[in-house]
Design a protein around this motif. Structure first.
Motif, PDB file in Angstrom:
ATOM      1  N   TYR A 488      -0.909   8.079 -13.481  1.00  0.00           N
ATOM      2  CA  TYR A 488      -1.192   9.407 -12.936  1.00  0.00           C
ATOM      3  C   TYR A 488       0.090  10.069 -12.458  1.00  0.00           C
ATOM      4  CZ  TYR A 488      -5.914   7.527 -12.947  1.00  0.00           C
ATOM      5  OH  TYR A 488      -7.103   6.966 -13.316  1.00  0.00           O
ATOM      6  N   LYS A 489       0.420  11.211 -13.043  1.00  0.00           N
ATOM      7  CA  LYS A 489       1.589  11.988 -12.640  1.00  0.00           C
ATOM      8  C   LYS A 489       1.214  12.774 -11.387  1.00  0.00           C
ATOM      9  CE  LYS A 489       2.835  12.429 -17.526  1.00  0.00           C
ATOM     10  NZ  LYS A 489       1.589  11.808 -18.032  1.00  0.00           N
ATOM     11  N   VAL A 490       1.478  12.198 -10.249  1.00  0.00           N
ATOM     12  CA  VAL A 490       1.022  12.778  -8.985  1.00  0.00           C
ATOM     13  C   VAL A 490       1.849  14.004  -8.616  1.00  0.00           C
ATOM     14  CG1 VAL A 490       0.644  12.315  -6.545  1.00  0.00           C
ATOM     15  CG2 VAL A 490       0.197  10.537  -8.233  1.00  0.00           C
ATOM     16  N   ILE A 491       3.160  13.875  -8.658  1.00  0.00           N
ATOM     17  CA  ILE A 491       4.066  15.015  -8.433  1.00  0.00           C
ATOM     18  C   ILE A 491       4.917  15.138  -9.685  1.00  0.00           C
ATOM     19  CG2 ILE A 491       5.721  16.084  -6.880  1.00  0.00           C
ATOM     20  CD1 ILE A 491       3.079  15.352  -5.564  1.00  0.00           C
ATOM     21  N   LYS A 492       4.853  16.286 -10.331  1.00  0.00           N
ATOM     22  CA  LYS A 492       5.357  16.341 -11.702  1.00  0.00           C
ATOM     23  C   LYS A 492       6.857  16.504 -11.847  1.00  0.00           C
ATOM     24  CE  LYS A 492       4.296  21.303 -12.221  1.00  0.00           C
ATOM     25  NZ  LYS A 492       3.531  22.269 -13.030  1.00  0.00           N
ATOM     26  N   GLU A 493       7.578  17.010 -10.809  1.00  0.00           N
ATOM     27  CA  GLU A 493       9.007  17.249 -11.020  1.00  0.00           C
ATOM     28  C   GLU A 493       9.749  17.343  -9.704  1.00  0.00           C
ATOM     29  OE1 GLU A 493       9.136  20.858 -13.195  1.00  0.00           O
ATOM     30  OE2 GLU A 493       8.433  22.102 -11.545  1.00  0.00           O
ATOM     31  N   ASN A 494      11.086  17.162  -9.817  1.00  0.00           N
ATOM     32  CA  ASN A 494      12.032  17.412  -8.721  1.00  0.00           C
ATOM     33  C   ASN A 494      11.772  16.561  -7.484  1.00  0.00           C
ATOM     34  OD1 ASN A 494      13.307  19.423 -10.278  1.00  0.00           O
ATOM     35  ND2 ASN A 494      11.820  20.948  -9.587  1.00  0.00           N
ATOM     36  N   VAL A 495      11.269  15.335  -7.668  1.00  0.00           N
ATOM     37  CA  VAL A 495      11.074  14.422  -6.544  1.00  0.00           C
ATOM     38  C   VAL A 495      12.282  13.484  -6.481  1.00  0.00           C
ATOM     39  CG1 VAL A 495       9.620  12.640  -5.532  1.00  0.00           C
ATOM     40  CG2 VAL A 495       8.586  14.527  -6.808  1.00  0.00           C
ATOM     41  N   SER A 496      12.992  13.497  -5.357  1.00  0.00           N
ATOM     42  CA  SER A 496      14.173  12.655  -5.217  1.00  0.00           C
ATOM     43  C   SER A 496      13.903  11.399  -4.405  1.00  0.00           C
ATOM     44  CB  SER A 496      15.315  13.440  -4.567  1.00  0.00           C
ATOM     45  OG  SER A 496      14.915  13.974  -3.315  1.00  0.00           O
ATOM     46  N   ASP A 497      12.838  11.390  -3.609  1.00  0.00           N
ATOM     47  CA  ASP A 497      12.488  10.205  -2.844  1.00  0.00           C
ATOM     48  C   ASP A 497      11.037  10.325  -2.394  1.00  0.00           C
ATOM     49  OD1 ASP A 497      12.830   7.720  -1.790  1.00  0.00           O
ATOM     50  OD2 ASP A 497      14.449   8.266  -0.417  1.00  0.00           O
ATOM     51  N   TYR A 498      10.468   9.202  -1.994  1.00  0.00           N
ATOM     52  CA  TYR A 498       9.063   9.227  -1.601  1.00  0.00           C
ATOM     53  C   TYR A 498       8.743   8.033  -0.725  1.00  0.00           C
ATOM     54  CZ  TYR A 498       7.600   5.292  -4.517  1.00  0.00           C
ATOM     55  OH  TYR A 498       7.433   4.037  -5.042  1.00  0.00           O
ATOM     56  N   SER A 499       7.599   8.099  -0.060  1.00  0.00           N
ATOM     57  CA  SER A 499       7.046   6.981   0.682  1.00  0.00           C
ATOM     58  C   SER A 499       5.534   7.076   0.605  1.00  0.00           C
ATOM     59  CB  SER A 499       7.504   7.002   2.144  1.00  0.00           C
ATOM     60  OG  SER A 499       6.943   5.914   2.856  1.00  0.00           O
ATOM     61  N   VAL A 500       4.863   5.917   0.544  1.00  0.00           N
ATOM     62  CA  VAL A 500       3.406   5.883   0.434  1.00  0.00           C
ATOM     63  C   VAL A 500       2.870   4.822   1.376  1.00  0.00           C
ATOM     64  CG1 VAL A 500       1.428   5.595  -1.098  1.00  0.00           C
ATOM     65  CG2 VAL A 500       3.553   6.542  -2.001  1.00  0.00           C
ATOM     66  N   THR A 501       1.748   5.123   2.014  1.00  0.00           N
ATOM     67  CA  THR A 501       0.972   4.106   2.693  1.00  0.00           C
ATOM     68  C   THR A 501      -0.463   4.231   2.228  1.00  0.00           C
ATOM     69  OG1 THR A 501       0.442   3.109   4.828  1.00  0.00           O
ATOM     70  CG2 THR A 501       0.429   5.519   4.698  1.00  0.00           C
ATOM     71  N   TYR A 502      -1.298   3.237   2.568  1.00  0.00           N
ATOM     72  CA  TYR A 502      -2.636   3.264   2.006  1.00  0.00           C
ATOM     73  C   TYR A 502      -3.649   2.709   2.986  1.00  0.00           C
ATOM     74  CZ  TYR A 502      -3.219  -1.774   0.963  1.00  0.00           C
ATOM     75  OH  TYR A 502      -3.400  -3.126   1.027  1.00  0.00           O
ATOM     76  N   SER A 503      -4.918   2.961   2.681  1.00  0.00           N
ATOM     77  CA  SER A 503      -6.027   2.426   3.461  1.00  0.00           C
ATOM     78  C   SER A 503      -7.139   2.071   2.493  1.00  0.00           C
ATOM     79  CB  SER A 503      -6.519   3.456   4.481  1.00  0.00           C
ATOM     80  OG  SER A 503      -7.672   2.978   5.160  1.00  0.00           O
ATOM     81  N   PRO A 504      -7.565   0.780   2.458  1.00  0.00           N
ATOM     82  CA  PRO A 504      -8.684   0.408   1.577  1.00  0.00           C
ATOM     83  C   PRO A 504      -9.960   1.142   1.990  1.00  0.00           C
ATOM     84  CG  PRO A 504      -7.493  -1.532   2.346  1.00  0.00           C
ATOM     85  CD  PRO A 504      -6.999  -0.379   3.158  1.00  0.00           C
ATOM     86  N   VAL A 505     -10.781   1.480   1.008  1.00  0.00           N
ATOM     87  CA  VAL A 505     -12.020   2.198   1.299  1.00  0.00           C
ATOM     88  C   VAL A 505     -13.132   1.638   0.416  1.00  0.00           C
ATOM     89  CG1 VAL A 505     -11.476   4.009  -0.375  1.00  0.00           C
ATOM     90  CG2 VAL A 505     -13.096   4.467   1.451  1.00  0.00           C
ATOM     91  N   LEU A 506     -14.348   1.571   0.984  1.00  0.00           N
ATOM     92  CA  LEU A 506     -15.512   1.109   0.259  1.00  0.00           C
ATOM     93  C   LEU A 506     -16.596   2.171   0.386  1.00  0.00           C
ATOM     94  CD1 LEU A 506     -16.594  -1.343  -1.334  1.00  0.00           C
ATOM     95  CD2 LEU A 506     -17.534  -2.211   0.810  1.00  0.00           C
ATOM     96  N   ILE A 507     -16.913   2.842  -0.721  1.00  0.00           N
ATOM     97  CA  ILE A 507     -17.887   3.936  -0.724  1.00  0.00           C
ATOM     98  C   ILE A 507     -18.964   3.595  -1.744  1.00  0.00           C
ATOM     99  CG2 ILE A 507     -18.255   6.400  -1.088  1.00  0.00           C
ATOM    100  CD1 ILE A 507     -15.330   6.838  -0.383  1.00  0.00           C
ATOM    101  N   ASN A 508     -20.188   3.463  -1.248  1.00  0.00           N
ATOM    102  CA  ASN A 508     -21.311   3.131  -2.125  1.00  0.00           C
ATOM    103  C   ASN A 508     -21.017   1.896  -2.979  1.00  0.00           C
ATOM    104  OD1 ASN A 508     -22.845   5.327  -1.159  1.00  0.00           O
ATOM    105  ND2 ASN A 508     -21.835   6.715  -2.642  1.00  0.00           N
ATOM    106  N   ASN A 509     -20.425   0.919  -2.304  1.00  0.00           N
ATOM    107  CA  ASN A 509     -20.112  -0.370  -2.927  1.00  0.00           C
ATOM    108  C   ASN A 509     -19.015  -0.268  -3.991  1.00  0.00           C
ATOM    109  OD1 ASN A 509     -20.575  -3.125  -2.738  1.00  0.00           O
ATOM    110  ND2 ASN A 509     -21.888  -3.139  -4.562  1.00  0.00           N
ATOM    111  N   SER A 510     -18.314   0.867  -4.067  1.00  0.00           N
ATOM    112  CA  SER A 510     -17.164   1.034  -4.962  1.00  0.00           C
ATOM    113  C   SER A 510     -15.890   0.837  -4.163  1.00  0.00           C
ATOM    114  CB  SER A 510     -17.183   2.422  -5.617  1.00  0.00           C
ATOM    115  OG  SER A 510     -18.308   2.570  -6.438  1.00  0.00           O
ATOM    116  N   LYS A 511     -15.030  -0.049  -4.627  1.00  0.00           N
ATOM    117  CA  LYS A 511     -13.813  -0.398  -3.900  1.00  0.00           C
ATOM    118  C   LYS A 511     -12.666   0.499  -4.355  1.00  0.00           C
ATOM    119  CE  LYS A 511     -15.358  -5.199  -3.829  1.00  0.00           C
ATOM    120  NZ  LYS A 511     -16.524  -5.003  -4.736  1.00  0.00           N
TER     121      LYS A 511
END
Length: 530
Positions: A488-511
């Motif tokens: 998935y091309k989340v940000i399509k151009e001109n990105v020089s640096d990034y950081s990501v964090t996450y949180s697990p989620v369970l919705i209607n038994n879908s992980k």
């Protein structure tokens, strides 16, 4: 073969002593002798095996040089080398390697011996390495026959009139006149051990016997069994051999030329690289809340290494190799010991019965850690984003490469073309989503990373089993073209640096997970959630 019967000169005879083959032609070399002046001279025939024609291509006349040919060889590229003598009353006389059948001046001196009868043979195993046998001495060239050095002597002279020499790589068989004996020369193997790019003292096992390193030894031509000692040195872990193989035990080491072999080790909590724990967006160490341990990952000597502290009061233990080697549970030895860099690590999450009323009980993951890194292949100019899953149970087989095919786990998340200095800075988040906690395909892998397209594109690659579906909206941040892959091309151009964090989620038994992005684009710091 049709005999050639024409006389070149009156009252002479011809002695053909060797033949070599080139496609449909056979070349005979030897000497001719004229009774009128008692002088020996070189001669050669070219025989066409298709048309059954044989013609002389060299026949020195009575005013020609006192050059005689005896043996000939060809290199893999069909370059002809002839062993012959020059018997004149001057300092030039001796035995020569002639590199042009038609030019007596294209020659390089091997020795001062000039007796044609005591020439024993000439062989070339490749374009540069050749051996000549003269009287009782063996000579070696490493530059195509230009320079020669005596390497060995046998007890007596060659058997006159016969080809006394056979060469396979650096293995030399030489016959001699003393009791018609056959001598062979073993092949030299220089053995050494390297600790963190510095020479050290240890050992290497050859055919079941241990040899101290550094040392020089000789072995028979062919395939030998090579292994590094079972016990690793204190605070060190075996990484690879100097040819890139990461297998501790090898039964396929081919010894055909004089060689150098080194077993390479890495010292615990030591690195040879300035950027071993670089990139703020990546996780190099993480505290595991459930047991208080601290796993850690870093790069050194071209590889990725993992260690763990069981508690705040305990130091880091022995390291394991993340990116490859025989210690893998399942891994083809792909000789990718170099250029591995920018590792990141994270704990694999799983859902328990209390996470959602519809979740049901799920067995905790056996594989508890996920690591990602990048490696640029200099042969293809492609960067591979690679992933492995690990266990914290200790011992060997700590890591298994991720993949969708259990018979060939290559660990590749994605591949793309890059410049040599590009840094993709991959990060990783993983959830156990299946039913078999020992099967790497039952783990969902989410890998954000940068790709060089459009001055820096932020991409999230998602992998789970053989799943080929995709959701055009699931990871959409900007208005980008429809997705056709799970990259998935989340940000399509001109990105020089990034950081990501996450949180697990369970919705209607879908992980799944929520991802929270912070990235730098055109000098602006932007935060997004998907």
């Amino acid at each position: 073969m049709q005999a050639y019967t024409s006389n070149f000169y009156y009252n002479c005879y011809v002695y053909l002593s060797d033949v070599i083959f080139d496609d449909n032609f056979a070349y005979f070399v030897g000497l001719q002798y004229l009774y009128s002046d008692g002088v020996y001279r070189r001669i050669s025939f070219k025989y066409n095996m298709s048309s059954n024609e044989c013609v002389p291509i060299i026949k020195d006349n009575p005013t020609g040089s006192n050059t005689t040919y005896k043996f000939a060889a060809t290199t893999p590229s069909k370059q002809m080398k002839i062993l012959g003598t020059l018997s004149v009353n001057s300092s030039d006389r001796g035995t020569y390697c002639y590199t042009d059948l038609n030019n007596v001046n294209a020659k390089y001196k091997i020795s001062d011996d000039f007796d044609w009868n005591f020439l024993g043979g000439i062989e070339f195993s490749d374009e540069n390495n050749g051996t000549a046998y003269i009287h009782s001495n063996l000579y070696k060239t490493t530059n195509g026959g230009i320079n020669w050095q005596q390497i060995l002597s046998v007890p007596s002279a060659v058997i006159q009139g016969d080809d006394n020499l056979q060469v396979f790589g650096d293995l030399i068989y030489a016959g001699c006149n003393q009791n018609s004996r056959l001598y062979y020369k073993n092949i030299g193997l220089t053995m050494s051990t390297v600790f963190d790019n510095a020479a050290g003292n240890w050992g290497i096992n050859i055919n079941g016997s241990t040899y101290n390193t550094p040392s020089n030894n000789f072995f028979r031509y062919g395939t030998i069994n090579v292994s590094t000692p079972t016990e690793d040195p204190t605070d060190k872990v075996f990484y690879c051999w100097n040819d890139g193989s990461m297998s501790r035990n090898r039964n396929d080491y081919s010894l055909t030329y004089a060689s150098n072999i080194s077993n390479i080790y890495k010292t615990r909590q030591k690195t040879t690289e300035d950027f071993a724990i670089s990139n703020a967006n990546q996780t190099k160490a993480i505290r595991i809340a459930s047991n208080g341990s601290t796993p850690m990952v870093h790069s050194s000597i071209g590889g990725i290494f993992y260690s763990e502290s069981s508690s705040p009061n305990v130091g880091f233990g022995n390291e394991s190799v993340v990116n490859g080697g025989q210690d893998y549970a399942q891994l083809p030895n792909s000789n990718t010991a170099d250029n591995n860099k920018n590792p990141s690590i994270n704990e694999i999450k799983y859902f328990s019965a209390g996470d959602n009323s519809n979740a049901g009980a799920v067995t905790p993951a056996v594989l508890t850690m996920a690591s990602v890194w990048e490696r640029r292949d200099p042969n293809t100019n492609n960067t591979d984003i690679l992933c492995a899953l690990g266990t914290t149970t200790g011992g060997y087989n700590l890591w298994t490469r991720y993949g969708s095919n259990l018979s060939a786990l290559d660990g590749k998340i994605t591949t793309f073309s890059t410049a040599a200095n590009f840094n993709s800075k991959p990060d990783i988040y993983s959830i156990f989503c299946g039913t078999d906690n020992t099967d790497v395909r039952d783990y969902l892998m989410i890998v954000p990373h940068l790709e060089p397209a459009s001055n820096g594109r932020l991409v999230v690659s998602v992998r789970y089993k053989n799943f080929q579906g995709y959701d055009n909206e699931a990871l959409r941040v900007e208005d980008i073209e429809n997705y056709e892959t799970n990259d998935y091309k989340v940000i399509k151009e001109n990105v020089s640096d990034y950081s990501v964090t996450y949180s697990p989620v369970l919705i209607n038994n879908s992980k799944g997970v929520y991802l929270y992005f912070t990235y730098k684009k055109n000098g602006n710091i932007i935060t997004k959630e998907t």
